[in-house]
Design a protein around this motif. Structure first.
Motif, PDB file in Angstrom:
ATOM      1  N   CYS A  16      45.356  12.065  21.728  1.00  0.00           N
ATOM      2  CA  CYS A  16      46.046  12.207  23.013  1.00  0.00           C
ATOM      3  C   CYS A  16      46.631  13.609  23.144  1.00  0.00           C
ATOM      4  O   CYS A  16      46.506  14.249  24.192  1.00  0.00           O
ATOM      5  CB  CYS A  16      47.176  11.179  23.139  1.00  0.00           C
ATOM      6  N   ALA A  17      47.282  14.070  22.085  1.00  0.00           N
ATOM      7  CA  ALA A  17      47.879  15.402  22.088  1.00  0.00           C
ATOM      8  C   ALA A  17      46.801  16.464  22.313  1.00  0.00           C
ATOM      9  O   ALA A  17      46.992  17.400  23.103  1.00  0.00           O
ATOM     10  CB  ALA A  17      48.619  15.645  20.779  1.00  0.00           C
ATOM     11  N   ASN A  18      45.666  16.329  21.639  1.00  0.00           N
ATOM     12  CA  ASN A  18      44.582  17.291  21.793  1.00  0.00           C
ATOM     13  C   ASN A  18      43.989  17.254  23.193  1.00  0.00           C
ATOM     14  O   ASN A  18      43.600  18.290  23.740  1.00  0.00           O
ATOM     15  CB  ASN A  18      43.500  17.062  20.745  1.00  0.00           C
ATOM     16  N   SER A  19      43.939  16.081  23.799  1.00  0.00           N
ATOM     17  CA  SER A  19      43.443  15.971  25.180  1.00  0.00           C
ATOM     18  C   SER A  19      44.312  16.784  26.127  1.00  0.00           C
ATOM     19  O   SER A  19      43.805  17.488  27.002  1.00  0.00           O
ATOM     20  CB  SER A  19      43.421  14.506  25.632  1.00  0.00           C
ATOM     21  N   ILE A  20      45.623  16.684  25.955  1.00  0.00           N
ATOM     22  CA  ILE A  20      46.556  17.439  26.795  1.00  0.00           C
ATOM     23  C   ILE A  20      46.366  18.937  26.560  1.00  0.00           C
ATOM     24  O   ILE A  20      46.240  19.715  27.518  1.00  0.00           O
ATOM     25  CB  ILE A  20      48.010  17.019  26.502  1.00  0.00           C
ATOM     26  N   LYS A  21      46.349  19.337  25.297  1.00  0.00           N
ATOM     27  CA  LYS A  21      46.200  20.762  24.975  1.00  0.00           C
ATOM     28  C   LYS A  21      44.891  21.321  25.519  1.00  0.00           C
ATOM     29  O   LYS A  21      44.865  22.392  26.131  1.00  0.00           O
ATOM     30  CB  LYS A  21      46.270  20.973  23.468  1.00  0.00           C
ATOM     31  N   VAL A  56      57.410  12.540  27.270  1.00  0.00           N
ATOM     32  CA  VAL A  56      56.197  12.107  27.948  1.00  0.00           C
ATOM     33  C   VAL A  56      55.749  10.766  27.373  1.00  0.00           C
ATOM     34  O   VAL A  56      55.658  10.604  26.157  1.00  0.00           O
ATOM     35  CB  VAL A  56      55.070  13.160  27.792  1.00  0.00           C
ATOM     36  N   ASN A  57      55.484   9.803  28.242  1.00  0.00           N
ATOM     37  CA  ASN A  57      54.966   8.495  27.831  1.00  0.00           C
ATOM     38  C   ASN A  57      53.446   8.516  27.774  1.00  0.00           C
ATOM     39  O   ASN A  57      52.796   9.242  28.525  1.00  0.00           O
ATOM     40  CB  ASN A  57      55.382   7.405  28.826  1.00  0.00           C
ATOM     41  N   GLY A  58      52.896   7.676  26.909  1.00  0.00           N
ATOM     42  CA  GLY A  58      51.457   7.466  26.847  1.00  0.00           C
ATOM     43  C   GLY A  58      50.750   8.249  25.764  1.00  0.00           C
ATOM     44  O   GLY A  58      49.552   8.073  25.555  1.00  0.00           O
ATOM     45  N   ILE A  59      51.459   9.137  25.085  1.00  0.00           N
ATOM     46  CA  ILE A  59      50.848   9.900  23.992  1.00  0.00           C
ATOM     47  C   ILE A  59      50.987   9.050  22.728  1.00  0.00           C
ATOM     48  O   ILE A  59      52.088   8.835  22.239  1.00  0.00           O
ATOM     49  CB  ILE A  59      51.542  11.265  23.806  1.00  0.00           C
ATOM     50  N   ASN A  60      49.859   8.566  22.227  1.00  0.00           N
ATOM     51  CA  ASN A  60      49.889   7.645  21.089  1.00  0.00           C
ATOM     52  C   ASN A  60      49.407   8.243  19.779  1.00  0.00           C
ATOM     53  O   ASN A  60      49.721   7.721  18.718  1.00  0.00           O
ATOM     54  CB  ASN A  60      49.046   6.407  21.412  1.00  0.00           C
ATOM     55  N   GLU A  80      45.522  26.799  31.644  1.00  0.00           N
ATOM     56  CA  GLU A  80      46.329  27.034  32.840  1.00  0.00           C
ATOM     57  C   GLU A  80      47.805  27.268  32.539  1.00  0.00           C
ATOM     58  O   GLU A  80      48.451  28.087  33.188  1.00  0.00           O
ATOM     59  CB  GLU A  80      46.187  25.846  33.796  1.00  0.00           C
ATOM     60  N   PHE A  81      48.341  26.550  31.545  1.00  0.00           N
ATOM     61  CA  PHE A  81      49.782  26.579  31.303  1.00  0.00           C
ATOM     62  C   PHE A  81      50.180  27.276  29.999  1.00  0.00           C
ATOM     63  O   PHE A  81      51.357  27.343  29.677  1.00  0.00           O
ATOM     64  CB  PHE A  81      50.343  25.154  31.321  1.00  0.00           C
ATOM     65  N   GLY A  82      49.230  27.776  29.234  1.00  0.00           N
ATOM     66  CA  GLY A  82      49.546  28.461  27.989  1.00  0.00           C
ATOM     67  C   GLY A  82      49.707  27.482  26.839  1.00  0.00           C
ATOM     68  O   GLY A  82      49.279  26.328  26.909  1.00  0.00           O
ATOM     69  N   GLU A  83      50.335  27.969  25.772  1.00  0.00           N
ATOM     70  CA  GLU A  83      50.498  27.149  24.568  1.00  0.00           C
ATOM     71  C   GLU A  83      51.305  25.890  24.862  1.00  0.00           C
ATOM     72  O   GLU A  83      52.367  25.946  25.477  1.00  0.00           O
ATOM     73  CB  GLU A  83      51.199  27.946  23.474  1.00  0.00           C
ATOM     74  N   ILE A  84      50.784  24.763  24.418  1.00  0.00           N
ATOM     75  CA  ILE A  84      51.449  23.466  24.574  1.00  0.00           C
ATOM     76  C   ILE A  84      51.603  22.858  23.195  1.00  0.00           C
ATOM     77  O   ILE A  84      50.637  22.775  22.435  1.00  0.00           O
ATOM     78  CB  ILE A  84      50.633  22.524  25.488  1.00  0.00           C
ATOM     79  N   VAL A  85      52.826  22.439  22.873  1.00  0.00           N
ATOM     80  CA  VAL A  85      53.120  21.822  21.585  1.00  0.00           C
ATOM     81  C   VAL A  85      53.503  20.368  21.843  1.00  0.00           C
ATOM     82  O   VAL A  85      54.334  20.083  22.707  1.00  0.00           O
ATOM     83  CB  VAL A  85      54.272  22.556  20.866  1.00  0.00           C
ATOM     84  N   VAL A  86      52.888  19.458  21.096  1.00  0.00           N
ATOM     85  CA  VAL A  86      53.202  18.030  21.222  1.00  0.00           C
ATOM     86  C   VAL A  86      53.793  17.551  19.904  1.00  0.00           C
ATOM     87  O   VAL A  86      53.151  17.657  18.856  1.00  0.00           O
ATOM     88  CB  VAL A  86      51.944  17.203  21.578  1.00  0.00           C
ATOM     89  N   ASP A  87      55.026  17.037  19.945  1.00  0.00           N
ATOM     90  CA  ASP A  87      55.706  16.520  18.757  1.00  0.00           C
ATOM     91  C   ASP A  87      55.425  15.027  18.642  1.00  0.00           C
ATOM     92  O   ASP A  87      55.961  14.227  19.403  1.00  0.00           O
ATOM     93  CB  ASP A  87      57.212  16.787  18.855  1.00  0.00           C
ATOM     94  N   LEU A  88      54.567  14.681  17.689  1.00  0.00           N
ATOM     95  CA  LEU A  88      54.198  13.276  17.487  1.00  0.00           C
ATOM     96  C   LEU A  88      55.196  12.528  16.618  1.00  0.00           C
ATOM     97  O   LEU A  88      55.040  11.328  16.400  1.00  0.00           O
ATOM     98  CB  LEU A  88      52.795  13.190  16.877  1.00  0.00           C
ATOM     99  N   GLU A  89      56.210  13.216  16.126  1.00  0.00           N
ATOM    100  CA  GLU A  89      57.234  12.579  15.297  1.00  0.00           C
ATOM    101  C   GLU A  89      58.300  11.882  16.130  1.00  0.00           C
ATOM    102  O   GLU A  89      59.005  11.012  15.635  1.00  0.00           O
ATOM    103  CB  GLU A  89      57.901  13.628  14.396  1.00  0.00           C
ATOM    104  N   LYS A  90      58.457  12.292  17.370  1.00  0.00           N
ATOM    105  CA  LYS A  90      59.484  11.719  18.242  1.00  0.00           C
ATOM    106  C   LYS A  90      58.869  10.656  19.123  1.00  0.00           C
ATOM    107  O   LYS A  90      57.681  10.672  19.430  1.00  0.00           O
ATOM    108  CB  LYS A  90      60.119  12.821  19.085  1.00  0.00           C
ATOM    109  N   ASN A  91      59.698   9.705  19.545  1.00  0.00           N
ATOM    110  CA  ASN A  91      59.237   8.671  20.452  1.00  0.00           C
ATOM    111  C   ASN A  91      60.313   8.418  21.492  1.00  0.00           C
ATOM    112  O   ASN A  91      61.401   7.995  21.120  1.00  0.00           O
ATOM    113  CB  ASN A  91      58.909   7.397  19.681  1.00  0.00           C
ATOM    114  N   PRO A  92      60.133   8.640  22.787  1.00  0.00           N
ATOM    115  CA  PRO A  92      58.871   9.109  23.351  1.00  0.00           C
ATOM    116  C   PRO A  92      58.519  10.513  22.853  1.00  0.00           C
ATOM    117  O   PRO A  92      59.380  11.251  22.410  1.00  0.00           O
ATOM    118  CB  PRO A  92      59.124   9.103  24.858  1.00  0.00           C
TER     119      PRO A  92
END
Length: 67
Positions: free
Chosen positions: A14-19, A6-10, A25-37
């Motif tokens: 940003c990750a918390n906004s998505i979560k 996903v692009n745009g997560i800085n 609606e979609f259940g648990e969402i995990v955002v890996d901020l170590e990877k780019n994208p």
């Protein structure tokens, strides 16, 4: 779990906004901020994927592809 680039997560905000916006609606969402994208992981069915993509876009984030 399915993983999507996903692009745009800085940052963690940003990750918390998505979560906060999409986890009810979609259940648990995990955002890996170590990877780019950044990589967003969640359990999602094909039937819900377009809605998830559209809602990410509405938040200002662009789903690139599934990995």
């Amino acid at each position: 779990m399915r993983n999507f680039e996903v692009n745009g997560i800085n940052c963690v905000n940003c990750a918390n906004s998505i979560k906060n916006a999409l986890s009810d609606e979609f259940g648990e969402i995990v955002v890996d901020l170590e990877k780019n994208p950044r990589v967003v992981s969640l359990n999602i069915d094909d039937k819900d994927l377009q809605k998830f993509t559209d809602e990410l876009d509405d938040l200002g984030f662009k789903l690139i592809r599934e990995i």
